[in-house]
Write a protein that holds these residues in place. Structure first.
Motif, PDB file in Angstrom:
ATOM      1  N   ASP A  53     -38.165 -15.389 -15.722  1.00  0.00           N
ATOM      2  CA  ASP A  53     -37.679 -15.162 -16.968  1.00  0.00           C
ATOM      3  C   ASP A  53     -38.707 -14.886 -18.079  1.00  0.00           C
ATOM      4  N   ILE A  54     -39.916 -15.566 -17.721  1.00  0.00           N
ATOM      5  CA  ILE A  54     -41.089 -15.244 -18.721  1.00  0.00           C
ATOM      6  C   ILE A  54     -41.525 -13.867 -18.492  1.00  0.00           C
ATOM      7  N   ARG A 151     -32.214 -20.364 -23.098  1.00  0.00           N
ATOM      8  CA  ARG A 151     -33.343 -20.146 -22.197  1.00  0.00           C
ATOM      9  C   ARG A 151     -34.281 -19.329 -22.935  1.00  0.00           C
ATOM     10  N   SER A 152     -33.934 -18.159 -23.489  1.00  0.00           N
ATOM     11  CA  SER A 152     -34.877 -17.461 -24.022  1.00  0.00           C
ATOM     12  C   SER A 152     -35.811 -18.081 -25.372  1.00  0.00           C
ATOM     13  N   GLN A 153     -35.133 -18.814 -25.680  1.00  0.00           N
ATOM     14  CA  GLN A 153     -35.463 -19.631 -27.102  1.00  0.00           C
ATOM     15  C   GLN A 153     -36.019 -21.083 -27.053  1.00  0.00           C
ATOM     16  N   SER A 154     -36.222 -21.172 -25.629  1.00  0.00           N
ATOM     17  CA  SER A 154     -36.713 -22.658 -25.113  1.00  0.00           C
ATOM     18  C   SER A 154     -38.282 -22.435 -25.387  1.00  0.00           C
ATOM     19  N   LEU A 155     -38.962 -23.629 -25.696  1.00  0.00           N
ATOM     20  CA  LEU A 155     -40.460 -23.699 -25.620  1.00  0.00           C
ATOM     21  C   LEU A 155     -41.266 -23.258 -24.563  1.00  0.00           C
ATOM     22  N   ASP A 156     -40.621 -23.454 -23.294  1.00  0.00           N
ATOM     23  CA  ASP A 156     -41.089 -23.211 -21.727  1.00  0.00           C
ATOM     24  C   ASP A 156     -41.052 -21.609 -21.580  1.00  0.00           C
ATOM     25  N   VAL A 157     -40.304 -20.796 -22.342  1.00  0.00           N
ATOM     26  CA  VAL A 157     -40.276 -19.439 -22.157  1.00  0.00           C
ATOM     27  C   VAL A 157     -40.752 -18.827 -23.324  1.00  0.00           C
ATOM     28  N   ALA A 158     -40.291 -19.217 -24.326  1.00  0.00           N
ATOM     29  CA  ALA A 158     -40.795 -18.201 -25.876  1.00  0.00           C
ATOM     30  C   ALA A 158     -42.265 -18.498 -26.152  1.00  0.00           C
TER      31      ALA A 158
END
Length: 270
Positions: A53-54, A151-158
């Motif tokens: 996803d990243i 998902r896209s706006q989680s700290l672990d991705v964004a």
């Protein structure tokens, strides 16, 4: 400078994969000693859902950064300068996304990107350009929207995506400067687009979470972003850099230090 852009993009994605190429001892992308990335390296790494996803969002965000600065140049009635930035998403990035687009059920949009690029390149006064440009933006944004917001706006991705864009922007900015002059306007403009997209589009989606998680990190990140943006007073490249490459690097380091303090250790995803 196409090789530099491709190298910088590859290195940013390598960072999201957690490869050793991202260690501080690695030469910068602009260094003549920089080793060529091994084509086999990513295939030897276990790639979990979070990492994919990243990777996916990084590539689409690079596309949007290119298009962001292209839009500015079109508004300045400089289609010849906008043209390479409209071309980069389809020429340099799209092929690396095709498999993921298919896996995620996203309709192909290469033809949409190519159509607006061809118009700007061959018929820069065509009144259809803005409509076709908007279609290209909508296609990229539609591909981004396939990722659920949680998902896209989680700290672990964004946050890793923001850091990837900053890594590429830093390399581009350094490549733009020679003998204390902006000698490569395209690289200057690319770096502007990536920083603006990171700060104006990606960061706002997590700002509240950042503030709630660590107010001090929020202040550090935003102060550094505000300082960093001064390197690009406009989409038109100045004759001489407003900030040195070292000053840009220092602000990028401040942002990345702040974001890293917020990121949870990524757990393997199915």
């Amino acid at each position: 400078m196409v090789k530099l852009r491709l190298f910088a993009v590859t290195m940013a994605i390598a960072c999201s994969l957690g490869l050793s190429a991202c260690s501080p001892s690695t030469p910068s992308a602009s260094s003549p000693e920089s080793p060529a990335p091994s084509a086999a390296s990513p295939e030897t790494q276990p790639v979990d859902g979070l990492t994919k996803d990243i990777d996916y969002l990084t590539k689409l965000s690079l596309m949007r950064g290119h298009m962001l600065v292209a839009q500015e140049l079109l508004e300045l009635e400089k289609p010849a300068e906008a043209e390479p930035h409209i071309g980069h998403p389809v020429e340099e990035i799209y092929a690396d996304l095709e498999d993921q687009l298919a896996e995620r059920g996203v309709a192909p949009f290469k033809a949409t990107l190519t159509e607006v690029h061809d118009l700007v390149q061959n018929r820069p006064s065509d009144p259809q350009i803005q409509a076709k440009f908007n279609d290209a933006i909508a296609a990229i944004d539609g591909a981004i929207a396939v990722l659920p917001k949680e998902r896209s706006q989680s700290l672990d991705v964004a946050l890793p995506v923001i850091n990837n864009l900053l890594d590429v922007a830093q390399a581009e900015y350094e490549a733009a400067i020679s003998n204390n002059k902006i000698s490569e306007a395209i690289e200057y403009q690319d770096s502007r687009g990536f920083v603006l997209y990171a700060y104006q589009f990606l960061y706002p989606s997590v700002r509240d979470t950042v503030r709630q998680s660590n107010p001090e990190a929020q202040r550090q990140i935003e102060a550094a972003f505000e300082a960093l943006q001064k390197a690009w007073p406009s989409a038109e490249a100045p004759a001489a850099p407003v900030m040195t490459a070292e000053e840009v690097s220092a602000q990028v380091a401040q942002i990345q230090q702040g974001t890293q303090s917020l990121q949870a250790a990524p757990a393997a995803q199915p």
